[in-house]
Design a protein around this motif. Sequence first.
Motif, PDB file in Angstrom:
ATOM      1  N   PRO A  35       3.135 -17.340  -3.773  1.00  0.00           N
ATOM      2  CA  PRO A  35       3.538 -18.751  -3.837  1.00  0.00           C
ATOM      3  C   PRO A  35       2.356 -19.681  -3.582  1.00  0.00           C
ATOM      4  N   ASN A  36       2.502 -20.936  -3.999  1.00  0.00           N
ATOM      5  CA  ASN A  36       1.437 -21.926  -3.824  1.00  0.00           C
ATOM      6  C   ASN A  36       2.005 -23.291  -3.488  1.00  0.00           C
ATOM      7  N   ASP A  37       1.171 -24.101  -2.846  1.00  0.00           N
ATOM      8  CA  ASP A  37       1.544 -25.468  -2.505  1.00  0.00           C
ATOM      9  C   ASP A  37       1.041 -26.440  -3.571  1.00  0.00           C
ATOM     10  N   THR A  38       1.672 -27.599  -3.613  1.00  0.00           N
ATOM     11  CA  THR A  38       1.259 -28.670  -4.531  1.00  0.00           C
ATOM     12  C   THR A  38       1.499 -30.015  -3.859  1.00  0.00           C
ATOM     13  N   VAL A  39       0.520 -30.912  -3.993  1.00  0.00           N
ATOM     14  CA  VAL A  39       0.693 -32.291  -3.547  1.00  0.00           C
ATOM     15  C   VAL A  39       0.176 -33.209  -4.653  1.00  0.00           C
ATOM     16  N   LEU A  40       1.069 -34.019  -5.204  1.00  0.00           N
ATOM     17  CA  LEU A  40       0.707 -34.990  -6.236  1.00  0.00           C
ATOM     18  C   LEU A  40       1.296 -36.344  -5.839  1.00  0.00           C
ATOM     19  N   ASN A  41       0.451 -37.382  -5.876  1.00  0.00           N
ATOM     20  CA  ASN A  41       0.930 -38.727  -5.564  1.00  0.00           C
ATOM     21  C   ASN A  41      -0.004 -39.736  -6.225  1.00  0.00           C
ATOM     22  N   LEU A  77      11.357 -29.944 -13.392  1.00  0.00           N
ATOM     23  CA  LEU A  77      12.465 -29.960 -14.358  1.00  0.00           C
ATOM     24  C   LEU A  77      13.739 -29.408 -13.720  1.00  0.00           C
ATOM     25  N   LEU A  78      13.604 -28.275 -13.022  1.00  0.00           N
ATOM     26  CA  LEU A  78      14.761 -27.675 -12.358  1.00  0.00           C
ATOM     27  C   LEU A  78      15.419 -28.655 -11.393  1.00  0.00           C
ATOM     28  N   ALA A  79      14.576 -29.337 -10.610  1.00  0.00           N
ATOM     29  CA  ALA A  79      15.100 -30.300  -9.646  1.00  0.00           C
ATOM     30  C   ALA A  79      15.873 -31.411 -10.353  1.00  0.00           C
ATOM     31  N   GLN A  80      15.412 -31.802 -11.541  1.00  0.00           N
ATOM     32  CA  GLN A  80      16.041 -32.931 -12.238  1.00  0.00           C
ATOM     33  C   GLN A  80      17.284 -32.558 -13.037  1.00  0.00           C
ATOM     34  N   ILE A  81      17.619 -31.261 -13.100  1.00  0.00           N
ATOM     35  CA  ILE A  81      18.947 -30.916 -13.634  1.00  0.00           C
ATOM     36  C   ILE A  81      19.949 -30.773 -12.494  1.00  0.00           C
ATOM     37  N   GLY A  82      19.453 -30.927 -11.257  1.00  0.00           N
ATOM     38  CA  GLY A  82      20.340 -30.803 -10.106  1.00  0.00           C
ATOM     39  C   GLY A  82      20.361 -29.419  -9.503  1.00  0.00           C
ATOM     40  N   SER A  83      19.464 -28.545  -9.961  1.00  0.00           N
ATOM     41  CA  SER A  83      19.423 -27.169  -9.468  1.00  0.00           C
ATOM     42  C   SER A  83      18.619 -27.074  -8.176  1.00  0.00           C
ATOM     43  N   PHE A  84      18.866 -26.014  -7.421  1.00  0.00           N
ATOM     44  CA  PHE A  84      17.980 -25.642  -6.336  1.00  0.00           C
ATOM     45  C   PHE A  84      16.774 -24.929  -6.953  1.00  0.00           C
ATOM     46  N   ILE A  85      15.667 -24.824  -6.191  1.00  0.00           N
ATOM     47  CA  ILE A  85      14.431 -24.316  -6.778  1.00  0.00           C
ATOM     48  C   ILE A  85      13.797 -23.255  -5.883  1.00  0.00           C
ATOM     49  N   PRO A  86      12.942 -22.384  -6.452  1.00  0.00           N
ATOM     50  CA  PRO A  86      12.249 -21.367  -5.664  1.00  0.00           C
ATOM     51  C   PRO A  86      11.051 -21.953  -4.909  1.00  0.00           C
ATOM     52  N   ALA A  87      11.225 -22.229  -3.653  1.00  0.00           N
ATOM     53  CA  ALA A  87      10.168 -22.778  -2.804  1.00  0.00           C
ATOM     54  C   ALA A  87      10.630 -22.664  -1.355  1.00  0.00           C
ATOM     55  N   GLU A 136       6.034 -39.125  -5.309  1.00  0.00           N
ATOM     56  CA  GLU A 136       5.218 -37.990  -4.921  1.00  0.00           C
ATOM     57  C   GLU A 136       5.959 -36.684  -5.177  1.00  0.00           C
ATOM     58  N   ILE A 137       5.175 -35.647  -5.429  1.00  0.00           N
ATOM     59  CA  ILE A 137       5.695 -34.301  -5.622  1.00  0.00           C
ATOM     60  C   ILE A 137       5.043 -33.412  -4.575  1.00  0.00           C
ATOM     61  N   ILE A 138       5.857 -32.865  -3.693  1.00  0.00           N
ATOM     62  CA  ILE A 138       5.335 -31.990  -2.639  1.00  0.00           C
ATOM     63  C   ILE A 138       6.093 -30.671  -2.720  1.00  0.00           C
ATOM     64  N   LEU A 139       5.359 -29.600  -2.959  1.00  0.00           N
ATOM     65  CA  LEU A 139       5.943 -28.267  -3.036  1.00  0.00           C
ATOM     66  C   LEU A 139       5.235 -27.364  -2.039  1.00  0.00           C
ATOM     67  N   LYS A 140       5.993 -26.716  -1.198  1.00  0.00           N
ATOM     68  CA  LYS A 140       5.410 -25.757  -0.260  1.00  0.00           C
ATOM     69  C   LYS A 140       5.910 -24.366  -0.624  1.00  0.00           C
ATOM     70  N   ASP A 141       4.948 -23.481  -0.874  1.00  0.00           N
ATOM     71  CA  ASP A 141       5.253 -22.107  -1.284  1.00  0.00           C
ATOM     72  C   ASP A 141       6.168 -22.086  -2.506  1.00  0.00           C
ATOM     73  N   GLY A 142       5.783 -22.871  -3.514  1.00  0.00           N
ATOM     74  CA  GLY A 142       6.535 -22.874  -4.758  1.00  0.00           C
ATOM     75  C   GLY A 142       6.303 -21.584  -5.545  1.00  0.00           C
ATOM     76  N   ARG A 143       7.341 -21.152  -6.283  1.00  0.00           N
ATOM     77  CA  ARG A 143       7.244 -19.921  -7.064  1.00  0.00           C
ATOM     78  C   ARG A 143       7.707 -20.201  -8.487  1.00  0.00           C
ATOM     79  N   HIS A 144       7.151 -19.479  -9.457  1.00  0.00           N
ATOM     80  CA  HIS A 144       7.600 -19.638 -10.843  1.00  0.00           C
ATOM     81  C   HIS A 144       8.885 -18.843 -11.016  1.00  0.00           C
ATOM     82  N   PRO A 145       9.997 -19.487 -11.361  1.00  0.00           N
ATOM     83  CA  PRO A 145      11.292 -18.803 -11.383  1.00  0.00           C
ATOM     84  C   PRO A 145      11.385 -17.658 -12.390  1.00  0.00           C
TER      85      PRO A 145
END
Length: 864
Positions: free
Chosen positions: A601-607, A636-646, A579-588
């Motif tokens: 910002p926007n939320d996302t729920v995918l499962n 993608l950012l999460a999978q390089i090991g980075s922190f993300i805007p959310a 699952e992908i859950i983003l709360k108040d995600g922002r485009h970096p």
Amino acid sequence: MSVSYTPMLEQYREIKAKHPEEILFFRLGDFYEMFFSDAELASRELEITLTSREGGQNTRVPMCGIPYHAADTYIAKLIGKGYKIAICEQMEDPKQVKGLVRREVIKIITPGTVLSESLLPDQNNNFLVVVWEENEEISLAAADISTGECLWTVFSGLYRLNGLCDQLFRLMPAELVLASKLENITELEAFIENRISRCTVTTLNVPEVDSIKALPQQFFSPAELPQTDGACMVVGCLLHYLQQTVKNDLSHINCLVKYNAAEHLVLDAATLRNLEITRNMRDGSKKDTLFSVLDFTQTAMGGRLLKKWLEYPLLKTDEITARQNAVGIFLELPVVRQNIHRLLTGIYDFERILTRIEVGTANARDLVALKTSLDIVPEIKGCLQDIRDPLLAHLRGQIQSHTDAAELIASAIVDTPPFSVREGGMIREGYHAELDELRFISRDSKKWIQELETQEREKTGIKSLKVGYNKVFGYYLEVTHTHAASVPAQYIRKQTLANAERYITPELKEFETKILGAQEKIVSIEYHLFSEVRDYIKEKIKEIQQTARQIAQVDVLTALGEAAARYNYIRPAINTRNEIILKDGRHPVVERLLVREMFVPNDTVLNHTDSEVMVITGPNMAGKSTYMRQVAVLVLLAQIGSFIPAREASICPVDRIFTRVGASDDLATGQSTFMVEMNEVAQILKHATQKSLIILDEIGRGTSTFDGMSIAKAVIEHIKKKIKAKTLFATHYHELTDLAEWNDSIKNYSVAVKERGKEVVFLRRIVPGGADKSYGIHVAQLAGLPKATIERAQEILIELEQQHVCVQERVAQEQTAAANQPTLFGSALADDILSLDIMTMTPLEALNVLYKLQNQARQETGKL
């Protein structure tokens, strides 16, 4: 009648015949000269004067030339235009040779084999790629000889060309060498022309196959060697090509890595381009890309590594978490982060310096830059000393101090050496006794002569004795005939004058020999000593390379920590729940570009349970595309090991990200916008899996409404039934919102819009539920269409909506009749009428279909 050229031009023609594809830089004294067609080409491309030279038998041949010390500037221009250059040097000292000087080509410079610092991009690799196709497999080998990196991979199956093109787009090679004929060469050439236009494509005539296959064994360990014939062949071809061009030691290429798609999140060329990860779509530069936002690296090595991480994200949860832990530490320890950043600013690109040392092109300034970098390494290692983190501890353990190499350079090389290694002035005083003596003699010869003159006057008692010099007899002691009786026995008569005699002594003869050959010896000894230092470093290249690569990792991890601190990024949880859950995600990227407004910002729920497909409707310019790209970029950012805007995030690693975003014609292959769109959709449907993330924007808009809506609906159904990938699907076809009624895991979302009379405000918030309007006329108004045009469009819209209502009523009446009295139409036609869906057609299309069915019914039943 054949022309007999001068011996020098015959030598030129003989060498040129062996290098027909290269521009021959022929060394004549202090210049590189070009003749015949090479001169005409070079004068045109370099914008230098074309002259001529006596060629023999009263003929003149075209000629142009450049100073050898300024060659890099001219070479850069030619390399940038895709040319190859053969450097032909004088192999003998012209002063010591009677007749023609022997000359040889010492290296061939191609776009993929350049080593000069001025010709290489700092934060980009300069890859040479070789391709070999055999038995329905395409094998690829790539090397950046400026850094020593070398990799290989194999693409097989029906879509092997697609895999090759995607990898080429990631590598962005400066040169592509075709070692065999490719089955789909036309498609490959079109892709390169359209997507990698600066890549030079050449062919390689492969010699004896067995010797080529055995070549990798000379460079790499058995554990690194490929196991398939095709892969061994392509790596061998790569090494063979490098040997033929670089013509020097290649032992810095000592690590061979296999690119395995199963170990990385796969990003195809379309996705990398659409998401603008490392290159923007405008000019292919770094500006306004994800790379530009995150790039707080302080070294060129770190910049190249960050780019690589972005293009090859991780798949394994433990590897992602390890990087996150390190980034988190640098976020929590700002003093450590800032200290490391400060130290890194003093680190030169010693990964590339090591390569220049290996191939013998490094100068004394390179050694000083290496020494400066190595001096800083222990301090960086010290900054990591007290950090208890497995990844950082591993990096610290791999970083070596190399104090012996740094101390040798410090003791041997002056702090600010000259650029050239052939002119002296680079070895420190006190390093070599003979050199110091020669320098003393050269610098203080007048003082020595004065001291000798004073000394000899005192010994002999001859007050008029003097020391002189002329070009014919050299140095001498001159004594007048008056004092001839006082001349010591060890004086040797050299010349008799009218009123004096000139003598030499063993001491003076030794001085003369030293002083006359001192400068030449100084240059020779300095170069010899410099070469000794360079060779010492050369023996340690592999271990210093290892340190350089660890320093690059520290640079990237601190850069990601800096980005997290500056931009208020959070650590996303990595889950295994799909699952992908983003709360108040922002485009970096977008949030950094906004100046006068805040990013919404926007939320996302995918499962895979109740929100597998998000169907997003709403007007243009309201933010649908930005939102969908945002979700992909954050994953993608999460999978390089980075922190993300959310504000909060939990993300499962995905195996691939696919995007079909935007409209563009593929002019190179003559494909329309719609054809490009369908090709990209086809690739997605062929390669996506349940673990993929799919981003689709406005599928089907390049054709008629009826066709487009049908394709869009069929694509969603295929993804839902066959692939089951997590999908974001933006569309203008509001009718597709009915799909949510068909399956519980399809959810409708729209962009919130606020209406105040005729004024419309896009709130850029993604909210549950489908949109019922497109607001296209409002967008046209914002774009600046004339007022009269906007008003007329509104009138037409009202007319069409009224028509649509009328047609709906008409179709409903006919469907009721067909349901109540099917025999009136015939059973087959009655079914056709009942299946009519006005929501997927324009009013005119619906009426045409209805009238056609009615006419068929009348003909079959014979009723008026």
